[in-house]
Design a protein around this motif. Structure first.
Motif, PDB file in Angstrom:
ATOM      1  N   VAL A   1      89.688  28.680  36.903  1.00  0.00           N
ATOM      2  CA  VAL A   1      89.630  27.768  35.757  1.00  0.00           C
ATOM      3  C   VAL A   1      90.671  26.668  35.995  1.00  0.00           C
ATOM      4  O   VAL A   1      91.839  26.960  36.253  1.00  0.00           O
ATOM      5  CB  VAL A   1      89.909  28.516  34.431  1.00  0.00           C
TER       6      VAL A   1
ATOM      7  N   LYS B   1      85.589  25.476  34.462  1.00  0.00           N
ATOM      8  CA  LYS B   1      85.535  26.848  34.953  1.00  0.00           C
ATOM      9  C   LYS B   1      84.572  26.835  36.132  1.00  0.00           C
ATOM     10  O   LYS B   1      83.384  26.560  35.954  1.00  0.00           O
ATOM     11  CB  LYS B   1      84.983  27.695  33.808  1.00  0.00           C
TER      12      LYS B   1
ATOM     13  N   ASP C   1      85.890  31.047  25.804  1.00  0.00           N
ATOM     14  CA  ASP C   1      85.382  32.159  26.619  1.00  0.00           C
ATOM     15  C   ASP C   1      84.316  32.999  25.894  1.00  0.00           C
ATOM     16  O   ASP C   1      84.535  34.178  25.602  1.00  0.00           O
ATOM     17  CB  ASP C   1      86.575  33.047  27.033  1.00  0.00           C
TER      18      ASP C   1
ATOM     19  N   THR D   1      94.330  35.937  24.946  1.00  0.00           N
ATOM     20  CA  THR D   1      94.244  34.884  25.974  1.00  0.00           C
ATOM     21  C   THR D   1      93.073  33.947  25.687  1.00  0.00           C
ATOM     22  O   THR D   1      92.994  32.856  26.253  1.00  0.00           O
ATOM     23  CB  THR D   1      94.079  35.437  27.417  1.00  0.00           C
ATOM     24  N   ASN D   2      92.161  34.384  24.827  1.00  0.00           N
ATOM     25  CA  ASN D   2      91.003  33.551  24.502  1.00  0.00           C
ATOM     26  C   ASN D   2      91.163  32.806  23.182  1.00  0.00           C
ATOM     27  O   ASN D   2      90.210  32.236  22.663  1.00  0.00           O
ATOM     28  CB  ASN D   2      89.726  34.395  24.499  1.00  0.00           C
TER      29      ASN D   2
ATOM     30  N   THR E   1      98.036  29.297  24.529  1.00  0.00           N
ATOM     31  CA  THR E   1      97.253  30.450  24.066  1.00  0.00           C
ATOM     32  C   THR E   1      98.106  31.335  23.153  1.00  0.00           C
ATOM     33  O   THR E   1      99.347  31.340  23.228  1.00  0.00           O
ATOM     34  CB  THR E   1      96.736  31.328  25.224  1.00  0.00           C
TER      35      THR E   1
ATOM     36  N   PRO F   1      86.204  25.054  21.862  1.00  0.00           N
ATOM     37  CA  PRO F   1      86.226  23.842  22.684  1.00  0.00           C
ATOM     38  C   PRO F   1      84.789  23.319  22.819  1.00  0.00           C
ATOM     39  O   PRO F   1      83.861  24.108  22.964  1.00  0.00           O
ATOM     40  CB  PRO F   1      86.737  24.336  24.044  1.00  0.00           C
TER      41      PRO F   1
ATOM     42  N   LYS G   1      85.899  33.448  39.872  1.00  0.00           N
ATOM     43  CA  LYS G   1      86.033  32.083  39.315  1.00  0.00           C
ATOM     44  C   LYS G   1      87.459  31.571  39.342  1.00  0.00           C
ATOM     45  O   LYS G   1      88.412  32.341  39.465  1.00  0.00           O
ATOM     46  CB  LYS G   1      85.518  32.072  37.877  1.00  0.00           C
TER      47      LYS G   1
ATOM     48  N   ARG H   1      90.562  34.321  39.180  1.00  0.00           N
ATOM     49  CA  ARG H   1      90.297  35.762  39.243  1.00  0.00           C
ATOM     50  C   ARG H   1      88.868  36.010  39.680  1.00  0.00           C
ATOM     51  O   ARG H   1      87.983  35.184  39.446  1.00  0.00           O
ATOM     52  CB  ARG H   1      90.551  36.431  37.901  1.00  0.00           C
TER      53      ARG H   1
ATOM     54  N   VAL I   1      93.883  29.742  35.792  1.00  0.00           N
ATOM     55  CA  VAL I   1      93.730  31.142  36.188  1.00  0.00           C
ATOM     56  C   VAL I   1      92.730  31.223  37.326  1.00  0.00           C
ATOM     57  O   VAL I   1      91.804  30.419  37.414  1.00  0.00           O
ATOM     58  CB  VAL I   1      93.246  32.072  35.035  1.00  0.00           C
TER      59      VAL I   1
ATOM     60  N   THR J   1      84.454  22.036  29.591  1.00  0.00           N
ATOM     61  CA  THR J   1      84.646  21.942  28.138  1.00  0.00           C
ATOM     62  C   THR J   1      85.769  20.946  27.864  1.00  0.00           C
ATOM     63  O   THR J   1      86.593  20.663  28.744  1.00  0.00           O
ATOM     64  CB  THR J   1      85.038  23.310  27.516  1.00  0.00           C
ATOM     65  N   GLU J   2      85.783  20.449  26.630  1.00  0.00           N
ATOM     66  CA  GLU J   2      86.852  19.540  26.237  1.00  0.00           C
ATOM     67  C   GLU J   2      88.148  20.332  26.154  1.00  0.00           C
ATOM     68  O   GLU J   2      88.156  21.421  25.569  1.00  0.00           O
ATOM     69  CB  GLU J   2      86.505  19.011  24.836  1.00  0.00           C
ATOM     70  N   LYS J   3      89.210  19.808  26.733  1.00  0.00           N
ATOM     71  CA  LYS J   3      90.480  20.547  26.657  1.00  0.00           C
ATOM     72  C   LYS J   3      91.022  20.536  25.237  1.00  0.00           C
ATOM     73  O   LYS J   3      91.053  19.492  24.581  1.00  0.00           O
ATOM     74  CB  LYS J   3      91.520  19.938  27.592  1.00  0.00           C
ATOM     75  N   VAL J   4      91.424  21.723  24.766  1.00  0.00           N
ATOM     76  CA  VAL J   4      92.127  21.825  23.496  1.00  0.00           C
ATOM     77  C   VAL J   4      93.607  21.830  23.833  1.00  0.00           C
ATOM     78  O   VAL J   4      94.108  22.805  24.406  1.00  0.00           O
ATOM     79  CB  VAL J   4      91.767  23.136  22.752  1.00  0.00           C
TER      80      VAL J   4
ATOM     81  N   ILE K   1      88.519  21.031  30.730  1.00  0.00           N
ATOM     82  CA  ILE K   1      88.813  22.279  31.444  1.00  0.00           C
ATOM     83  C   ILE K   1      87.537  22.638  32.187  1.00  0.00           C
ATOM     84  O   ILE K   1      86.448  22.639  31.596  1.00  0.00           O
ATOM     85  CB  ILE K   1      89.165  23.408  30.440  1.00  0.00           C
TER      86      ILE K   1
END
Ligand SMILES: Nc1ncnc2c1ncn2[C@@H]1O[C@H](COP(=O)(O)OP(=O)(O)O)[C@@H](O)[C@H]1O
Ligand SMILES: [Mg+2]
Length: 253
Positions: A18, A27, A173, A159-160, A79, A56, A16, A13, A11, A72-75, A25
């Protein structure tokens, strides 16, 4: 930190982007983002993990070639928002999982997190477009609301929530996390659905939240003017008129 050449933007926006960087991941904020905000998000994440939330893992907060960045570690997974859209037949079940997850988070405690009321006061005071009288009324109303210490995400929306490949639900987030009143957090979620013009989901969410909490609809809706006023501080494009409307609608409910 270095951003890998093969990064994929998930994303992009406002201030930022991501990126999916394989096993992490990242950000990446623009150069105007204050370091304190980025470290606060990292600290919140560390605190809620310690409190027992499935989140995460935080790996790193440091300067990138653009601005401050949070890794952060990707999960692995998708979503809840994507799942709700791709499988609308089972929407009720997803809303139920979403409510259960929020209520489960609210059973956790993290005594060093920011107090929700303090955050609302700060946000409301930073909004220039509210006239003095409305600001005073909203702040007085906030002052009279019950103070609790439940873990509140502050931006709890589908989305979070990540449905992990391991079948567990993870919440990302945490920039707006506080300890406070669960009904206030539910009012924020309700408003976020309304902002997305998902009126039907907003109502189904609220009914289920009130049934399961359990709480009275009125206790959640009482927070609407307060959360609408503080959301104005986020200055997301196109939301100003909508939020101002909610400050006033909520006044008369
Ligand atoms: N650790 C993670 N693992 C998997 N996906 C993630 C992770 N962190 C973020 N995402 C994905 O990136 C999106 C944006 O990240 P988020 O932290 O929510 O940023 P924003 O503040 O822009 O909403 C999320 O909706 C989710 O799809
Ligand atoms: Mg998000």
């Amino acid at each position: 930190m270095n951003l890998p050449a093969d990064k994929k933007a998930i994303v992009s926006r406002g201030n930022k982007v991501v990126y999916d960087c394989g096993d992490r991941i990242i950000k990446v904020f623009n150069e105007n983002k204050p370091a304190a905000d980025v470290f606060n998000e990292a600290l919140n994440l560390a605190r809620v993990e310690e409190a027992g939330a499935d989140v995460p893992r935080i790996l790193e907060a440091s300067k990138s070639e653009v601005g401050w960045a949070l890794a952060t570690e990707k999960v692995p997974g998708i979503t809840l928002a994507e799942r709700m859209e791709s499988d609308p037949k089972n929407l009720d079940s997803y809303i139920e999982q979403f409510v259960d997850l929020q209520l489960k988070l609210q059973t956790l405690r993290s005594p060093l997190l920011t107090q929700q009321k303090d955050k609302f006061v700060r946000m409301i005071n930073s909004v220039e477009e509210i006239d003095k009288t409305s600001r005073y009324e909203v702040l007085m109303k906030l002052d009279g609301m019950p103070t609790h210490n439940k873990l509140c995400h502050g931006d709890f929306n589908p989305t979070n929530v990540i449905i992990g490949e391991d079948g567990k639900l993870y919440v990302c987030d945490w920039a707006h996390a506080t300890q406070g009143n669960g009904s206030a957090d539910a009012a924020t979620t309700y408003l976020l659905f309304e902002i997305e013009e998902e009126h039907d989901i907003a109502e189904r969410y609220l009914d289920l939240y009130c049934q399961k909490a359990p709480t009275n609809r009125k206790y959640v809706l009482d927070w609407l003017a307060i959360v609408a006023a503080s959301e104005l501080a986020r200055k997301r494009p196109g939301e100003r008129e909508f939020l101002t409307h909610w400050i006033n609608v909520a006044d008369y409910q």
